[in-house]
Write an enzyme that holds these catalytic residues in place. Sequence first.
Site, PDB file in Angstrom:
ATOM      1  N   THR A  47       0.837  -1.190   0.000  1.00 57.62           N
ATOM      2  CA  THR A  47       0.000   0.000   0.000  1.00 57.62           C
ATOM      3  C   THR A  47       0.877   1.247   0.000  1.00 57.62           C
ATOM      4  OG1 THR A  47      -0.083   0.051   2.413  1.00 57.62           O
ATOM      5  CG2 THR A  47      -1.798  -1.209   1.283  1.00 57.62           C
ATOM      6  N   LYS A  62     -17.023  15.660   9.883  1.00 58.90           N
ATOM      7  CA  LYS A  62     -17.825  15.530  11.103  1.00 58.90           C
ATOM      8  C   LYS A  62     -18.089  16.932  11.644  1.00 58.90           C
ATOM      9  CE  LYS A  62     -15.295  11.249  11.972  1.00 58.90           C
ATOM     10  NZ  LYS A  62     -14.326  11.434  10.870  1.00 58.90           N
ATOM     11  N   GLU A  67      -6.059  -4.459  -0.954  1.00 58.79           N
ATOM     12  CA  GLU A  67      -6.313  -5.612  -0.087  1.00 58.79           C
ATOM     13  C   GLU A  67      -7.340  -6.582  -0.641  1.00 58.79           C
ATOM     14  OE1 GLU A  67      -4.837  -2.352   2.716  1.00 58.79           O
ATOM     15  OE2 GLU A  67      -6.026  -2.485   0.894  1.00 58.79           O
ATOM     16  N   TRP A 107     -22.557  13.828   9.996  1.00 57.69           N
ATOM     17  CA  TRP A 107     -21.585  13.488   8.955  1.00 57.69           C
ATOM     18  C   TRP A 107     -21.978  14.147   7.639  1.00 57.69           C
ATOM     19  CZ3 TRP A 107     -20.204   7.531   9.235  1.00 57.69           C
ATOM     20  CH2 TRP A 107     -19.477   7.299  10.406  1.00 57.69           C
TER      21      TRP A 107
END
Length: 552
Positions: free
Chosen positions: A195, A449, A338, A454
């Site tokens: 990654t 936030k 992944e 949200w």
Amino acid sequence: MTTEIVQGLPSTHGDHYQLNTTTLIRHSARTYPEQEIVYRTADGGWDRYTYADAYARIICSANALRSIGVGPADVVGILDWNSKRHFELYWAIPGLAAAMLQMNLRLAPEDLGYVTGHSDASVVLVDESLLPVAEALAPYAPGVKTWIVMTDKPLSEIATSLPGVVHWEDLLATADSEIDWPVIDETSTYSACYTTGRPKGIYYSHRGIYLHTLAQAAGLGMRSDDAVMLITPMFHGQSWGLPQAAVYSAAKVVLPGRYVAEDTSVLVDAMITEQVTVANGAPAIFQPMMDYIKTLDVAPDFSRTRLLSGATEPALSLMRDFYEITGADIIHAYGATETTPLVAINGPLKPSLRGRITDEQKWDLKRSQGMPVNGIDIRIVDAEGNDLPHDGTSQGEVLLRGPWIIERYHKLDDDADKFSGGYWRSGDVGRIDTNGYLKLTDRLKDVVKSGGEWISSIDMENALVGHPKIKEAAVVGVPHPKWQERPLALVVTVDGTEVDITEIHGVLDGTFAKWQFPDTVLFVDALPRTSVGKLDKKVLRSRHADLYTEKR
């Protein structure tokens, strides 16, 4: 959810026959030996050869690597573009039960050195044009014993500071042209990819790659009469699995070599010439391709073309442009390093929805990541890990498991927080509607936030680029003394001129509540991106962390 394995009656099938990736290229080379592979040469020209020709070189490549001591469990790195040799090594290295290390040439030398050492790579093959990258890497990669230069020039004409350089084509010239491929335990590593950020190793198995290949080919409806161009870098995530899916389908393969995002005309021209029907890439590549297409006197006919889009959500305007101008279908998909990467794909409209939704609803649905592919289990959970209903409104973290989903990181002991009950925690926030369509709304780390609520940065970005004067947009949450965070919009306009904030709020009105509108809009020349084309919001948050505190 149980993870117990239950044994039933034993079967009479060939369960001992291992799913080895080399069988994919072997089959297509035998059955479709005349099928073409078109590749860009070092001088910017184009050449072509056949599956049979490629397979012959793959055999020689494997034998050449054996001749310098490469064998099972060894790690061999590649520094190369989407080239002919890179394509051949995709099959030769794993075919020896060695692991192919995908080396992101855009990483800093220190990070690339960490990847090389952490993976225990002992051999690295490097394209001549990338010798400066290898030379910068070498001091950080003392474990590499052999550097192999891939070039058509004689070694005497290559100037490099790398120690003990070997010439790849010289090795191939003396390699055996026949091979008895080993039968490899299908759970063995096929390739390794790391990654970005703090690099974490993901080691893909032959079995996982094989099954992912079947899902990829089915999801895109790939056949032997397709022409597949690999635009996504082959050094990251197997170019999203498209090389293997193309070979499985015995499709024509187009390898564009080195190109730059600032000039994607070479990609469009090759698509026209080679009649490309499948390609992959990020919106950051597709947008300049469309910009170039709009300069052509006659728009190309891409009515058979499926453009697999990942990294970030494609703007609706971009999808419409490709469809209305060229006939091409941008297929939004979802995945991660992944996950090999395919998890969900927005292919043909679900049959039960045909005739039931309007054209505008169909376009809005195309913004979703689509339906989970067969074999993948998806959960949407709240902060306590409780499953949320698939009602199209409840949003939480996306958890994933399946035969090609990571179960652990390589040599990383403190990764328990990345997994939950056998599922990988993606860090993505999303929802699933009653029809089974997955829609990502943000990253957990990127969601804004504000005042206990949200705000989706992704949805706001896509709304902003709906303004005709806005080319690109990024939205990040920055600290606020009263509201915890407030959204900050950074905008790249089409002509470089600023847009009045009331106009910007106008395109958000109706989709967002007024309290969610960004208080500040900054106009910039460009937005920072990661090596795989994603917006680098970490950089943006860092740059503007003091925006609202400084205003006090």
